[in-house]
Design an enzyme around this catalytic site. Structure first.
Site, PDB file in Angstrom:
ATOM      1  N   ARG A   1       0.834  -1.184   0.000  1.00 18.93           N
ATOM      2  CA  ARG A   1       0.000   0.000   0.000  1.00 18.93           C
ATOM      3  C   ARG A   1       0.883   1.253   0.000  1.00 18.93           C
ATOM      4  O   ARG A   1       2.004   1.259   0.524  1.00 18.93           O
ATOM      5  CB  ARG A   1      -0.955  -0.012   1.189  1.00 18.93           C
ATOM      6  CG  ARG A   1      -0.332   0.224   2.529  1.00 18.93           C
ATOM      7  CD  ARG A   1      -1.372  -0.012   3.626  1.00 18.93           C
ATOM      8  NE  ARG A   1      -0.899   0.424   4.918  1.00 18.93           N
ATOM      9  CZ  ARG A   1      -1.436   0.038   6.067  1.00 18.93           C
ATOM     10  NH1 ARG A   1      -2.452  -0.808   6.063  1.00 18.93           N
ATOM     11  NH2 ARG A   1      -0.973   0.493   7.211  1.00 18.93           N
TER      12      ARG A   1
ATOM     13  N   TRP B   1       6.407  -1.232   2.723  1.00 19.63           N
ATOM     14  CA  TRP B   1       6.749  -2.638   2.497  1.00 19.63           C
ATOM     15  C   TRP B   1       7.377  -3.191   3.765  1.00 19.63           C
ATOM     16  O   TRP B   1       8.213  -2.576   4.411  1.00 19.63           O
ATOM     17  CB  TRP B   1       7.680  -2.821   1.292  1.00 19.63           C
ATOM     18  CG  TRP B   1       8.832  -1.861   1.184  1.00 19.63           C
ATOM     19  CD1 TRP B   1       9.636  -1.394   2.186  1.00 19.63           C
ATOM     20  CD2 TRP B   1       9.311  -1.267  -0.026  1.00 19.63           C
ATOM     21  NE1 TRP B   1      10.588  -0.552   1.686  1.00 19.63           N
ATOM     22  CE2 TRP B   1      10.421  -0.456   0.330  1.00 19.63           C
ATOM     23  CE3 TRP B   1       8.939  -1.353  -1.361  1.00 19.63           C
ATOM     24  CZ2 TRP B   1      11.143   0.277  -0.616  1.00 19.63           C
ATOM     25  CZ3 TRP B   1       9.655  -0.623  -2.291  1.00 19.63           C
ATOM     26  CH2 TRP B   1      10.739   0.177  -1.915  1.00 19.63           C
ATOM     27  N   LEU B   2       6.930  -4.366   4.160  1.00 18.58           N
ATOM     28  CA  LEU B   2       7.433  -4.994   5.372  1.00 18.58           C
ATOM     29  C   LEU B   2       8.815  -5.577   5.116  1.00 18.58           C
ATOM     30  O   LEU B   2       9.200  -5.869   3.978  1.00 18.58           O
ATOM     31  CB  LEU B   2       6.469  -6.078   5.845  1.00 18.58           C
ATOM     32  CG  LEU B   2       5.034  -5.608   6.102  1.00 18.58           C
ATOM     33  CD1 LEU B   2       4.193  -6.746   6.649  1.00 18.58           C
ATOM     34  CD2 LEU B   2       5.000  -4.412   7.043  1.00 18.58           C
TER      35      LEU B   2
ATOM     36  N   ARG C   1       9.543  -8.575   2.750  1.00 16.41           N
ATOM     37  CA  ARG C   1       9.081  -8.540   1.370  1.00 16.41           C
ATOM     38  C   ARG C   1      10.222  -8.187   0.419  1.00 16.41           C
ATOM     39  O   ARG C   1      11.223  -7.565   0.780  1.00 16.41           O
ATOM     40  CB  ARG C   1       7.939  -7.538   1.222  1.00 16.41           C
ATOM     41  CG  ARG C   1       6.734  -7.829   2.105  1.00 16.41           C
ATOM     42  CD  ARG C   1       6.047  -9.142   1.743  1.00 16.41           C
ATOM     43  NE  ARG C   1       5.471  -9.107   0.417  1.00 16.41           N
ATOM     44  CZ  ARG C   1       4.259  -8.667   0.151  1.00 16.41           C
ATOM     45  NH1 ARG C   1       3.491  -8.191   1.119  1.00 16.41           N
ATOM     46  NH2 ARG C   1       3.804  -8.689  -1.084  1.00 16.41           N
TER      47      ARG C   1
ATOM     48  N   GLU D   1       8.266 -12.192 -10.488  1.00 17.03           N
ATOM     49  CA  GLU D   1       6.850 -12.064 -10.818  1.00 17.03           C
ATOM     50  C   GLU D   1       6.652 -11.491 -12.212  1.00 17.03           C
ATOM     51  O   GLU D   1       5.663 -11.801 -12.885  1.00 17.03           O
ATOM     52  CB  GLU D   1       6.140 -11.171  -9.788  1.00 17.03           C
ATOM     53  CG  GLU D   1       6.129 -11.708  -8.376  1.00 17.03           C
ATOM     54  CD  GLU D   1       7.381 -11.357  -7.594  1.00 17.03           C
ATOM     55  OE1 GLU D   1       7.449 -11.722  -6.405  1.00 17.03           O
ATOM     56  OE2 GLU D   1       8.294 -10.716  -8.164  1.00 17.03           O
TER      57      GLU D   1
ATOM     58  N   ASP E   1      -6.694  -2.395   8.182  1.00 18.61           N
ATOM     59  CA  ASP E   1      -5.920  -3.478   7.597  1.00 18.61           C
ATOM     60  C   ASP E   1      -6.765  -4.747   7.465  1.00 18.61           C
ATOM     61  O   ASP E   1      -7.920  -4.799   7.908  1.00 18.61           O
ATOM     62  CB  ASP E   1      -4.671  -3.747   8.442  1.00 18.61           C
ATOM     63  CG  ASP E   1      -3.534  -4.306   7.612  1.00 18.61           C
ATOM     64  OD1 ASP E   1      -2.843  -3.523   6.943  1.00 18.61           O
ATOM     65  OD2 ASP E   1      -3.357  -5.536   7.625  1.00 18.61           O
TER      66      ASP E   1
END
Length: 494
Positions: free
Chosen positions: A186, A199-200, A203, A245, A294
């Site tokens: 997000r 971004w965590l 990731r 990806e 969330d």
């Protein structure tokens, strides 16, 4: 294997859905702040169509410059369609992906020829580089031109919810898309030319960011909005870290991914997207992101995340803005998660052969609980399966409860699962508790941020050294008598 055409872009998918009566155009004014969320969730909870809002309005009541598309993957059938499949083809496609990941040895020429679909899929992963993409037909002045939703009343501001964020590690060539990462993170809009990238740490985008920070130079980032279904789903899939990806989307699409060089950052971007936001993240520049609603059903706390400075926004001549809503299930991510559950099962069975089925209940935030059916053969097998599942993929490290049952249990029927728990599980013997294991830091029940316990529940029939008692026999009627009963009651009970 594919029964549907390759959808080259979002518009092709929308046209297909509209032709099936699965797209609704809303011409009345709908506010971007919260009101649109209510409409999207109401449609999703009734298995409703894709929504196209032609008159989205901002805080000042002004009409947005472009339509907003929502509830794209609000049904399992549309998620399957995004993969080019009918719903009954998802399991078979999962087996194909498992074979593509670890193909068995070839046994003769006939077997080699039968692998042609797999070879074709592998070739489809090679992107096609264009000199110019339709996403570069025009441009937008700044972020205020994009009709970004503010989904929930307690949200800090406008939030981009379906961004496909394109990154590469420092030192990788621009053309080396095998090393690219696409992630759905997000992005909070905090100004006309700035947004916060959430971004965590685990990731791919965050891992790439660390390489640029170590080099002490700005990191190029691109955000593709309104991508084709295959790219959207590839970015959301929990793929291995070694799989790009960008290239994998070609397998899902059934056609090569078309990419083009971004105009102001050294990155390749999806050529068929609706909008691409280009920019840089400078070392050490952060801002407090959130709070935002969330997928847990709670607001997360405000925390510092990297700031992206926008250098250019390219788009189609008449762009569409794709949006979604994240909240307590059911929501669009949980619907996608149900289909991904079916896709992942063959890969799980490849690693843990005794597993017959796995269910990740959507109500448990799609991954925090797993119910596993096994064909039990030896004492302690349920515990081995629990530990194997927790260690198999990074995503399962966030699964804090695993329930293992026998193969006579319907794991998608809570009545069956509860019966197994209440008749085959003893709390003093059949619970396995782990402490201080990795956990989603958004789990507010965790005693420490990012660390929590795990609970494994063995609800299988106890055999061998697992028990000293004779086990009860399951009661069941003769199938012939049940069939006779059904025949006698035809027309009597409706």
């Amino acid at each position: 294997m594919r029964r549907l055409p390759a959808f080259d872009d979002l518009r092709a998918f929308l046209a297909w859905a509209e032709g099936k009566g699965d797209l609704a155009r809303i011409s009345q004014p709908v506010a971007l702040a919260q009101e649109m969320t209510a409409v999207e969730l109401a449609a999703l909870r009734k298995n409703g169509p894709i929504l196209r809002f032609d008159h989205a309005t901002g805080a000042d009541g002004a009409r947005a410059r472009m339509p907003v598309v929502g509830n794209l993957f609000g049904t399992k059938a549309r998620v399957a369609a995004g993969l080019g499949l009918e719903p009954d083809g998802v399991a078979g496609f999962g087996e194909f992906l498992a074979a593509l990941r670890s193909p068995p040895p070839v046994d003769g020429m006939r077997d080699a020829l039968s692998r042609w679909p797999m070879l074709k899929a592998a070739l489809a992963t090679r992107p096609k580089i264009l000199r110019r993409g339709v996403v570069q037909e025009s441009s937008l002045p700044d972020l205020t031109a994009i009709p970004v939703q503010t989904p929930w009343p307690g949200d800090a501001g406008p939030l981009i919810t379906w961004p496909v964020v394109v990154t590469r590690p420092h030192g990788a060539d621009v053309d080396d898309v095998q090393r690219y990462n696409l992630g759905v993170y997000r992005a909070q809009v905090i100004g006309p030319d700035r947004l916060i990238m959430r971004w965590l740490a685990h990731r791919g985008g965050a891992a790439h960011h660390r390489t640029w920070v170590r080099a002490g130079v700005p990191m190029p980032v691109a955000i593709a909005l309104g991508c084709d279904p295959a790219m959207l789903l590839s970015a959301a899939l929990p793929l291995p870290e070694t799989v790009s990806e960008m290239t994998f989307s070609g397998v899902l699409r059934g056609a090569r991914t078309e990419i083009v060089k971004a105009e102001t950052v050294p990155l390749m971007v999806p050529a068929q997207a609706e909008i691409v936001i280009e920019g840089f993240i400078h070392p050490g520049e952060t801002a407090p992101e959130g709070p935002f609603g969330d997928h847990t059903g709670y607001y997360n706390a405000a925390e510092p995340f990297p700031v992206m400075r926008v250098s250019k926004i390219t788009c189609r001549k008449d762009p569409l803005y794709l949006s979604t809503v994240t909240g307590r299930p059911p929501d669009e991510p949980s619907v996608i998660g149900e289909v991904f559950n079916d896709l992942a099962l063959p890969v799980i069975r490849q690693q843990i052969p005794e597993v017959q089925d796995v269910w990740l209940p959507a109500a448990a935030c799609s991954y925090r609980m797993a119910v596993v059916k096994i064909a039990k053969r030896y004492p302690g097998q349920a515990r081995r399966v629990m530990m194997a599942l927790w260690g198999m993929l990074p995503q399962f490290s966030y699964t804090k409860v695993v329930i293992v049952v026998d193969d006579d249990i319907d794991i998608r029927n809570w009545d069956d699962v509860l019966w197994a728990l209440s008749t085959r599980m003893d709390p003093g013997r059949d619970l396995m508790v782990l402490d201080r294991t990795p956990m989603d830091y958004l789990d507010f029940a965790s005693p420490e941020e990012g660390l929590a316990g795990k609970l494994g529940i063995d609800a299988t029939t106890k055999i061998g050294s697992e028990t000293t008692r004779d086990w009860g026999r399951v009661m069941a009627l003769d199938p012939a008598h049940e069939a006779r009963a059904a025949d006698l009651l035809k027309g009597v009970i409706r």
